[in-house]
Write an enzyme that holds these catalytic residues in place. Structure first.
Site, PDB file in Angstrom:
ATOM      1  N   ASP A   1      -1.612   2.973  12.437  1.00 14.37           N
ATOM      2  CA  ASP A   1      -1.297   3.086  11.016  1.00 14.37           C
ATOM      3  C   ASP A   1      -0.398   4.289  10.777  1.00 14.37           C
ATOM      4  OD1 ASP A   1      -1.885   2.517   8.096  1.00 14.37           O
ATOM      5  OD2 ASP A   1      -2.519   4.606   8.272  1.00 14.37           O
TER       6      ASP A   1
ATOM      7  N   TYR B   1       4.133  10.298   5.557  1.00 16.06           N
ATOM      8  CA  TYR B   1       3.627  11.185   6.603  1.00 16.06           C
ATOM      9  C   TYR B   1       4.792  11.981   7.176  1.00 16.06           C
ATOM     10  CZ  TYR B   1      -0.717   8.410   6.671  1.00 16.06           C
ATOM     11  OH  TYR B   1      -1.884   7.763   6.352  1.00 16.06           O
TER      12      TYR B   1
END
Length: 121
Positions: free
Chosen positions: A47, A52
């Protein structure tokens, strides 16, 4: 222990590997090692998210997939919904914004598709 996805023959590992901090607190070399170890235990789902480390996590995962020739061999999920910058799509839940985000993620991942795409909020 692996489980089959309902109505498919896809085996999934019961623990998903997250990739937040790849390219920040976790170097690319360490990320590669961690994914290799996860796969040695049977893991096959990673994932990530466009938010991020401003997309670096997706870039590192894309380089990993290419370096190990794993295209279509890992289950990949990614997310969009939280803006990383001001942009033309004011509503970050809009169809246009989400499709644009998905396109950017696919480029960073070096993939034609992801298996799961979340609207993350």
């Amino acid at each position: 222990m692996k489980r089959l996805l309902k109505n498919t023959e896809i085996e999934i590992f019961p623990i998903i590997m997250g990739s937040d901090y790849f390219g920040d607190a976790i170097s690319e070399e360490t990320a590669f090692t961690n994914i290799d170890l996860y796969r040695e235990f049977g893991g096959n789902i990673v994932d990530t998210a466009r938010l991020y480390v401003n997309g670096k996590s997706e870039e590192i995962l894309g380089r990993y997939i290419k370096s190990r020739n794993l295209k279509n061999k890992l289950i990949i999920s990614t997310k969009a919904g939280c803006p990383m910058w001001d942009g033309p799509y004011g509503d970050f839940g809009s169809r246009k914004y989400l499709l644009s985000s998905l396109d950017q993620s696919l480029k960073r991942l070096r993939l034609d598709y992801v298996d799961i795409f979340y609207h993350h909020r």
